[in-house]
Design a protein around this motif. Sequence first.
Motif, PDB file in Angstrom:
ATOM      1  N   GLY A   6      -4.155   4.819  46.950  1.00  0.00           N
ATOM      2  CA  GLY A   6      -3.691   4.955  48.329  1.00  0.00           C
ATOM      3  C   GLY A   6      -2.344   4.278  48.510  1.00  0.00           C
ATOM      4  N   VAL A   7      -1.383   4.992  49.091  1.00  0.00           N
ATOM      5  CA  VAL A   7      -0.010   4.490  49.199  1.00  0.00           C
ATOM      6  C   VAL A   7       0.490   4.620  50.637  1.00  0.00           C
ATOM      7  CG1 VAL A   7       2.355   4.682  48.335  1.00  0.00           C
ATOM      8  CG2 VAL A   7       0.431   5.234  46.819  1.00  0.00           C
ATOM      9  N   GLN A   8       1.015   3.526  51.178  1.00  0.00           N
ATOM     10  CA  GLN A   8       1.664   3.555  52.490  1.00  0.00           C
ATOM     11  C   GLN A   8       2.952   4.370  52.383  1.00  0.00           C
ATOM     12  OE1 GLN A   8       2.453   3.628  55.936  1.00  0.00           O
ATOM     13  NE2 GLN A   8       0.977   1.950  55.832  1.00  0.00           N
ATOM     14  N   GLY A   9       3.080   5.399  53.202  1.00  0.00           N
ATOM     15  CA  GLY A   9       4.227   6.298  53.095  1.00  0.00           C
ATOM     16  C   GLY A   9       5.416   5.899  53.938  1.00  0.00           C
ATOM     17  N   THR A  10       5.275   4.859  54.785  1.00  0.00           N
ATOM     18  CA  THR A  10       6.396   4.421  55.606  1.00  0.00           C
ATOM     19  C   THR A  10       7.468   3.796  54.727  1.00  0.00           C
ATOM     20  OG1 THR A  10       4.859   3.967  57.409  1.00  0.00           O
ATOM     21  CG2 THR A  10       7.057   3.019  57.578  1.00  0.00           C
ATOM     22  N   GLY A  11       8.691   4.255  54.823  1.00  0.00           N
ATOM     23  CA  GLY A  11       9.746   3.748  53.949  1.00  0.00           C
ATOM     24  C   GLY A  11       9.578   4.297  52.544  1.00  0.00           C
ATOM     25  N   ASN A  12      10.541   4.016  51.694  1.00  0.00           N
ATOM     26  CA  ASN A  12      10.526   4.570  50.336  1.00  0.00           C
ATOM     27  C   ASN A  12      10.133   3.549  49.269  1.00  0.00           C
ATOM     28  OD1 ASN A  12      11.474   7.297  50.958  1.00  0.00           O
ATOM     29  ND2 ASN A  12      13.362   6.288  51.587  1.00  0.00           N
ATOM     30  N   GLY A  13       9.993   2.261  49.648  1.00  0.00           N
ATOM     31  CA  GLY A  13       9.657   1.238  48.671  1.00  0.00           C
ATOM     32  C   GLY A  13       8.282   1.417  48.067  1.00  0.00           C
ATOM     33  N   HIS A  14       7.285   1.695  48.905  1.00  0.00           N
ATOM     34  CA  HIS A  14       5.931   1.914  48.402  1.00  0.00           C
ATOM     35  C   HIS A  14       5.901   3.119  47.457  1.00  0.00           C
ATOM     36  CE1 HIS A  14       4.314  -0.875  51.466  1.00  0.00           C
ATOM     37  NE2 HIS A  14       5.194  -0.307  52.276  1.00  0.00           N
ATOM     38  N   LEU A  15       6.657   4.155  47.811  1.00  0.00           N
ATOM     39  CA  LEU A  15       6.703   5.364  46.978  1.00  0.00           C
ATOM     40  C   LEU A  15       7.356   5.075  45.632  1.00  0.00           C
ATOM     41  CD1 LEU A  15       7.771   7.906  49.734  1.00  0.00           C
ATOM     42  CD2 LEU A  15       5.547   7.751  48.656  1.00  0.00           C
ATOM     43  N   SER A  16       8.417   4.268  45.628  1.00  0.00           N
ATOM     44  CA  SER A  16       9.079   3.927  44.365  1.00  0.00           C
ATOM     45  C   SER A  16       8.133   3.170  43.442  1.00  0.00           C
ATOM     46  CB  SER A  16      10.323   3.066  44.640  1.00  0.00           C
ATOM     47  OG  SER A  16      11.291   3.794  45.365  1.00  0.00           O
ATOM     48  N   ARG A  17       7.385   2.242  44.011  1.00  0.00           N
ATOM     49  CA  ARG A  17       6.421   1.479  43.203  1.00  0.00           C
ATOM     50  C   ARG A  17       5.322   2.406  42.674  1.00  0.00           C
ATOM     51  NH1 ARG A  17       6.675  -2.747  46.085  1.00  0.00           N
ATOM     52  NH2 ARG A  17       5.231  -2.053  47.701  1.00  0.00           N
ATOM     53  N   ALA A  18       4.871   3.337  43.521  1.00  0.00           N
ATOM     54  CA  ALA A  18       3.837   4.275  43.090  1.00  0.00           C
ATOM     55  C   ALA A  18       4.330   5.185  41.968  1.00  0.00           C
ATOM     56  CB  ALA A  18       3.368   5.111  44.286  1.00  0.00           C
ATOM     57  N   ARG A  19       5.617   5.540  41.984  1.00  0.00           N
ATOM     58  CA  ARG A  19       6.163   6.366  40.904  1.00  0.00           C
ATOM     59  C   ARG A  19       6.117   5.626  39.569  1.00  0.00           C
ATOM     60  NH1 ARG A  19       9.791   7.995  45.182  1.00  0.00           N
ATOM     61  NH2 ARG A  19       9.466  10.219  45.645  1.00  0.00           N
ATOM     62  N   VAL A  20       6.439   4.346  39.595  1.00  0.00           N
ATOM     63  CA  VAL A  20       6.360   3.539  38.374  1.00  0.00           C
ATOM     64  C   VAL A  20       4.919   3.503  37.867  1.00  0.00           C
ATOM     65  CG1 VAL A  20       6.629   1.218  37.412  1.00  0.00           C
ATOM     66  CG2 VAL A  20       8.357   2.124  38.981  1.00  0.00           C
ATOM     67  N   MET A  21       3.976   3.299  38.782  1.00  0.00           N
ATOM     68  CA  MET A  21       2.567   3.232  38.388  1.00  0.00           C
ATOM     69  C   MET A  21       2.043   4.591  37.937  1.00  0.00           C
ATOM     70  SD  MET A  21       1.264   0.242  38.356  1.00  0.00           S
ATOM     71  CE  MET A  21      -0.486   0.623  38.426  1.00  0.00           C
ATOM     72  N   ALA A  22       2.487   5.670  38.580  1.00  0.00           N
ATOM     73  CA  ALA A  22       2.029   7.006  38.199  1.00  0.00           C
ATOM     74  C   ALA A  22       2.389   7.301  36.751  1.00  0.00           C
ATOM     75  CB  ALA A  22       2.645   8.055  39.126  1.00  0.00           C
ATOM     76  N   LYS A  23       3.603   6.947  36.364  1.00  0.00           N
ATOM     77  CA  LYS A  23       4.058   7.163  34.996  1.00  0.00           C
ATOM     78  C   LYS A  23       3.212   6.348  34.015  1.00  0.00           C
ATOM     79  CE  LYS A  23       8.195   6.695  32.102  1.00  0.00           C
ATOM     80  NZ  LYS A  23       9.635   6.286  32.095  1.00  0.00           N
ATOM     81  N   ALA A  24       2.940   5.098  34.342  1.00  0.00           N
ATOM     82  CA  ALA A  24       2.153   4.238  33.446  1.00  0.00           C
ATOM     83  C   ALA A  24       0.708   4.715  33.348  1.00  0.00           C
ATOM     84  CB  ALA A  24       2.208   2.793  33.951  1.00  0.00           C
ATOM     85  N   LEU A  25       0.130   5.167  34.447  1.00  0.00           N
ATOM     86  CA  LEU A  25      -1.255   5.648  34.428  1.00  0.00           C
ATOM     87  C   LEU A  25      -1.389   6.906  33.578  1.00  0.00           C
ATOM     88  CD1 LEU A  25      -2.022   5.022  38.197  1.00  0.00           C
ATOM     89  CD2 LEU A  25      -3.264   3.972  36.287  1.00  0.00           C
ATOM     90  N   VAL A  26      -0.414   7.804  33.679  1.00  0.00           N
ATOM     91  CA  VAL A  26      -0.435   9.022  32.865  1.00  0.00           C
ATOM     92  C   VAL A  26      -0.337   8.674  31.389  1.00  0.00           C
ATOM     93  CG1 VAL A  26       0.916  11.063  32.247  1.00  0.00           C
ATOM     94  CG2 VAL A  26       0.438  10.567  34.645  1.00  0.00           C
ATOM     95  N   GLU A  27       0.513   7.715  31.037  1.00  0.00           N
ATOM     96  CA  GLU A  27       0.683   7.317  29.640  1.00  0.00           C
ATOM     97  C   GLU A  27      -0.602   6.736  29.052  1.00  0.00           C
ATOM     98  OE1 GLU A  27       4.006   4.671  29.606  1.00  0.00           O
ATOM     99  OE2 GLU A  27       5.497   6.297  29.771  1.00  0.00           O
ATOM    100  N   HIS A  28      -1.473   6.216  29.902  1.00  0.00           N
ATOM    101  CA  HIS A  28      -2.743   5.653  29.430  1.00  0.00           C
ATOM    102  C   HIS A  28      -3.911   6.618  29.664  1.00  0.00           C
ATOM    103  CE1 HIS A  28      -0.305   1.982  29.482  1.00  0.00           C
ATOM    104  NE2 HIS A  28      -1.214   1.454  28.679  1.00  0.00           N
ATOM    105  N   ASN A  29      -3.592   7.873  29.980  1.00  0.00           N
ATOM    106  CA  ASN A  29      -4.598   8.934  30.123  1.00  0.00           C
ATOM    107  C   ASN A  29      -5.679   8.600  31.143  1.00  0.00           C
ATOM    108  OD1 ASN A  29      -3.463  10.673  28.087  1.00  0.00           O
ATOM    109  ND2 ASN A  29      -4.266   9.252  26.548  1.00  0.00           N
ATOM    110  N   ILE A  30      -5.280   8.004  32.246  1.00  0.00           N
ATOM    111  CA  ILE A  30      -6.213   7.672  33.314  1.00  0.00           C
ATOM    112  C   ILE A  30      -6.120   8.733  34.399  1.00  0.00           C
ATOM    113  CG2 ILE A  30      -6.758   6.004  35.132  1.00  0.00           C
ATOM    114  CD1 ILE A  30      -5.826   3.804  33.275  1.00  0.00           C
ATOM    115  N   HIS A  31      -7.259   9.239  34.826  1.00  0.00           N
ATOM    116  CA  HIS A  31      -7.272  10.230  35.898  1.00  0.00           C
ATOM    117  C   HIS A  31      -7.022   9.524  37.226  1.00  0.00           C
ATOM    118  CE1 HIS A  31      -8.450  13.826  38.167  1.00  0.00           C
ATOM    119  NE2 HIS A  31      -9.006  12.973  39.003  1.00  0.00           N
ATOM    120  N   VAL A  32      -6.021   9.982  37.963  1.00  0.00           N
ATOM    121  CA  VAL A  32      -5.687   9.354  39.238  1.00  0.00           C
ATOM    122  C   VAL A  32      -5.330  10.429  40.261  1.00  0.00           C
ATOM    123  CG1 VAL A  32      -3.290   8.996  38.477  1.00  0.00           C
ATOM    124  CG2 VAL A  32      -4.192   7.653  40.396  1.00  0.00           C
TER     125      VAL A  32
END
Length: 346
Positions: A6-32
């Motif tokens: 779950g990500v707060q969509g207000t502003g772009n900072g939360h989204l930037s952090r989620a992009r970093v995490m999305a990439k790392a989660l995919v690299e570890h083959n975790i379903h998200v």
Amino acid sequence: MRILYGVQGTGNGHLSRARVMAKALVEHNIHVDFLFSGRKPEHFFDMECFGDYRVQAGMTFATHSGRVNVSQTVKQNFSLSLLKDIQALDLSYYDLVLNDFEPVSAWAARRQGVPSIGISHQAALTHPVPKLGSTWFNELLLNYFAPVDVALGCHWHHFGFPILPPFVEVDASPIEHTHQILVYLPFEDADVIAEFFKPFRDYQFLVYHAKQPTEAIAEHIQWYGFNRDGFKQHLATCGGVIGNAGFELASEALTLGKKLLVKPLIGQFEQLSNVAALQLLGAGDSMMSLDTNVVKRWLKAASPNPIAYPQVGNALVKWICSGQWQHTETLCHDLWNQVKLPDTWR
């Protein structure tokens, strides 16, 4: 492991952090699966990395002319629709909820007994780090806006607490145009911004804003609607950043060694606290209103050395996979050991 993020969509900072995490989660083959709230669906952009995400109304701040509008914030947030969204969100499919200050998934996880881990800058503010404008209401907001079982905050310095370094993914450039200044002041009126920078003709201002000025702008001001790739390119090559006091843009500027001047959203506790931290560290300058004299002095200042923050996302995903979620101190300590902070910060 199946995760709802779950990500707060207000502003772009939360989204930037989620992009970093999305990439790392995919690299570890975790379903998200991703859930965003706090912004209308049509206002999200560059969302390809989040797959088939969903959007809820959630909660957010209403602003006007660089200030939080308290009455409008209360009016648009406290409604039965939020409670209905929380009750309707079925988490039976998921083993864990990751949360970046997003209320719907946080309260749904608490209600259904699903483990939850918070990853946000707001969580750092639950520690006695530098703060400004703290009130009982702000403390209540930090603890109950998006409650989680384990809260991991991130900040520019650990301040002696188990806090993560910033989640930063930026590309440095060998080229720097020292007289180009990136401007991101989303809470200010477009016409006010264009008029304010008109006298500074010795510099070129690259302004990113959702709205266009109603009048013709000066030749030394370039105006852009928000585009993530263009923004990152200008951030890498500019000589300095004038922005609001959001956490993520300041983190990127510090990582790239860009001098930083921030104007906080007045009435927004997090941004005021970011100003307090930047001033304590000597990491940036600030102005509470658009101040010509402050900008004049800041434009002549030298740029700082870049700070090489580590890849927090990969380390955090490994920690999540370990299942030892109550032990945060070692994770934070190991990451800060990889950082050489400026001597002036100690």
